[in-house]
Design a protein around this motif. Structure first.
Motif, PDB file in Angstrom:
ATOM      1  N   ASN A  19       0.841  -1.189   0.000  1.00  0.00           N
ATOM      2  CA  ASN A  19       0.000   0.000   0.000  1.00  0.00           C
ATOM      3  C   ASN A  19       0.875   1.237   0.000  1.00  0.00           C
ATOM      4  O   ASN A  19       1.789   1.338   0.821  1.00  0.00           O
ATOM      5  N   TYR A  20       0.610   2.168  -0.898  1.00  0.00           N
ATOM      6  CA  TYR A  20       1.376   3.415  -0.921  1.00  0.00           C
ATOM      7  C   TYR A  20       0.513   4.500  -1.540  1.00  0.00           C
ATOM      8  O   TYR A  20      -0.504   4.214  -2.175  1.00  0.00           O
ATOM      9  N   GLU A  21       0.934   5.728  -1.330  1.00  0.00           N
ATOM     10  CA  GLU A  21       0.294   6.854  -1.991  1.00  0.00           C
ATOM     11  C   GLU A  21       1.375   7.588  -2.762  1.00  0.00           C
ATOM     12  O   GLU A  21       2.463   7.825  -2.234  1.00  0.00           O
ATOM     13  N   LEU A  22       1.076   7.922  -4.004  1.00  0.00           N
ATOM     14  CA  LEU A  22       2.025   8.640  -4.850  1.00  0.00           C
ATOM     15  C   LEU A  22       1.680  10.120  -4.804  1.00  0.00           C
ATOM     16  O   LEU A  22       0.536  10.496  -5.050  1.00  0.00           O
ATOM     17  N   LEU A  23       2.656  10.939  -4.442  1.00  0.00           N
ATOM     18  CA  LEU A  23       2.458  12.387  -4.418  1.00  0.00           C
ATOM     19  C   LEU A  23       3.356  12.978  -5.497  1.00  0.00           C
ATOM     20  O   LEU A  23       4.542  12.656  -5.553  1.00  0.00           O
ATOM     21  N   THR A  24       2.794  13.811  -6.334  1.00  0.00           N
ATOM     22  CA  THR A  24       3.625  14.428  -7.374  1.00  0.00           C
ATOM     23  C   THR A  24       3.579  15.944  -7.206  1.00  0.00           C
ATOM     24  O   THR A  24       2.622  16.498  -6.661  1.00  0.00           O
ATOM     25  N   TYR A  25       4.624  16.580  -7.661  1.00  0.00           N
ATOM     26  CA  TYR A  25       4.711  18.039  -7.570  1.00  0.00           C
ATOM     27  C   TYR A  25       5.479  18.541  -8.783  1.00  0.00           C
ATOM     28  O   TYR A  25       6.244  17.801  -9.396  1.00  0.00           O
ATOM     29  N   GLU A  26       5.227  19.798  -9.128  1.00  0.00           N
ATOM     30  CA  GLU A  26       5.908  20.410 -10.268  1.00  0.00           C
ATOM     31  C   GLU A  26       7.325  20.781  -9.876  1.00  0.00           C
ATOM     32  O   GLU A  26       7.545  21.447  -8.859  1.00  0.00           O
ATOM     33  N   CYS A  27       8.278  20.323 -10.669  1.00  0.00           N
ATOM     34  CA  CYS A  27       9.670  20.634 -10.362  1.00  0.00           C
ATOM     35  C   CYS A  27      10.527  20.280 -11.566  1.00  0.00           C
ATOM     36  O   CYS A  27      10.443  19.184 -12.087  1.00  0.00           O
ATOM     37  N   ASP A  28      11.333  21.234 -12.004  1.00  0.00           N
ATOM     38  CA  ASP A  28      12.162  20.997 -13.191  1.00  0.00           C
ATOM     39  C   ASP A  28      13.579  20.587 -12.859  1.00  0.00           C
ATOM     40  O   ASP A  28      14.305  20.099 -13.699  1.00  0.00           O
ATOM     41  N   GLU A  29      14.003  20.847 -11.625  1.00  0.00           N
ATOM     42  CA  GLU A  29      15.398  20.565 -11.301  1.00  0.00           C
ATOM     43  C   GLU A  29      15.490  20.075  -9.874  1.00  0.00           C
ATOM     44  O   GLU A  29      14.508  20.053  -9.148  1.00  0.00           O
ATOM     45  N   PHE A  30      16.701  19.738  -9.469  1.00  0.00           N
ATOM     46  CA  PHE A  30      16.931  19.252  -8.113  1.00  0.00           C
ATOM     47  C   PHE A  30      16.501  20.296  -7.090  1.00  0.00           C
ATOM     48  O   PHE A  30      16.849  21.458  -7.188  1.00  0.00           O
ATOM     49  N   ILE A  31      15.711  19.855  -6.105  1.00  0.00           N
ATOM     50  CA  ILE A  31      15.469  20.669  -4.917  1.00  0.00           C
ATOM     51  C   ILE A  31      15.688  19.749  -3.728  1.00  0.00           C
ATOM     52  O   ILE A  31      15.542  18.539  -3.843  1.00  0.00           O
ATOM     53  N   ASP A  32      16.040  20.321  -2.585  1.00  0.00           N
ATOM     54  CA  ASP A  32      16.314  19.452  -1.447  1.00  0.00           C
ATOM     55  C   ASP A  32      15.021  18.931  -0.828  1.00  0.00           C
ATOM     56  O   ASP A  32      13.922  19.378  -1.143  1.00  0.00           O
TER      57      ASP A  32
END
Length: 160
Positions: A19-32
């Motif tokens: 069981n998992y939940e996938l969370l996506t976010y807008e991001c073009d490059e590495f962020i910490d």
């Protein structure tokens, strides 16, 4: 757009019926990780980063620690039976793991390396780790993650 992103990490979770939940976010490059948690709304203390290190023996190891913490190199080395461990170079991440910096998941690397999850994760029902690419986070039970990647839990973060 709308097509669900299936990374190796997600495929492994599906295959193991985790069981998992996938969370996506807008991001073009590495962020910490702290910025990642901010973007997904994940609690900082339950969000973990994946570090890949090399031991004195030249073997690779994966350490999963809270994003706001630093790894204790001596404790990490002890947890895998090495004299010492050090971070791999950023330029080597993709060659070793198959992932890019900022999208490195403990799940689905090119090879299954010995993995240690910081013991703080055991206190949570859910933890957040990279979903295997920048812009993707997976929420899952720490024990499920440990089972799938055959990880041990150990105290591996630096004490302040």
């Amino acid at each position: 757009m709308g097509k669900e992103v299936k990374t190796n990490a997600v495929r492994i979770l599906d295959r193991n019926k985790i069981n998992y939940e996938l969370l996506t976010y807008e991001c073009d490059e590495f962020i910490d990780g702290l910025h990642t948690a901010e973007k997904t709304g994940a609690p900082v203390e339950q969000t973990y980063k994946t570090l890949v290190m090399q031991g004195k023996s030249k073997k690779y190891y994966v350490f999963v620690i809270p994003i706001a913490e630093e790894v204790d190199l001596k404790a990490a080395a002890r947890s895998v039976g090495e004299k010492s461990v050090e971070m791999i170079h950023v330029k080597d991440i993709t060659a070793i793991t198959g992932y890019v910096r900022g999208g490195c998941s403990p799940l689905g690397m090119k090879k299954q390396f010995p993995t240690v999850i910081d013991s703080t994760a055991e206190a949570f029902d859910q933890m957040y780790v990279s979903g295997g690419r920048i812009g993707t986070t997976v929420r899952l039970n720490p024990k499920d993650l440990a089972r799938v990647v055959r990880a041990e839990f150990a105290d591996i973060i630096a004490k302040h």
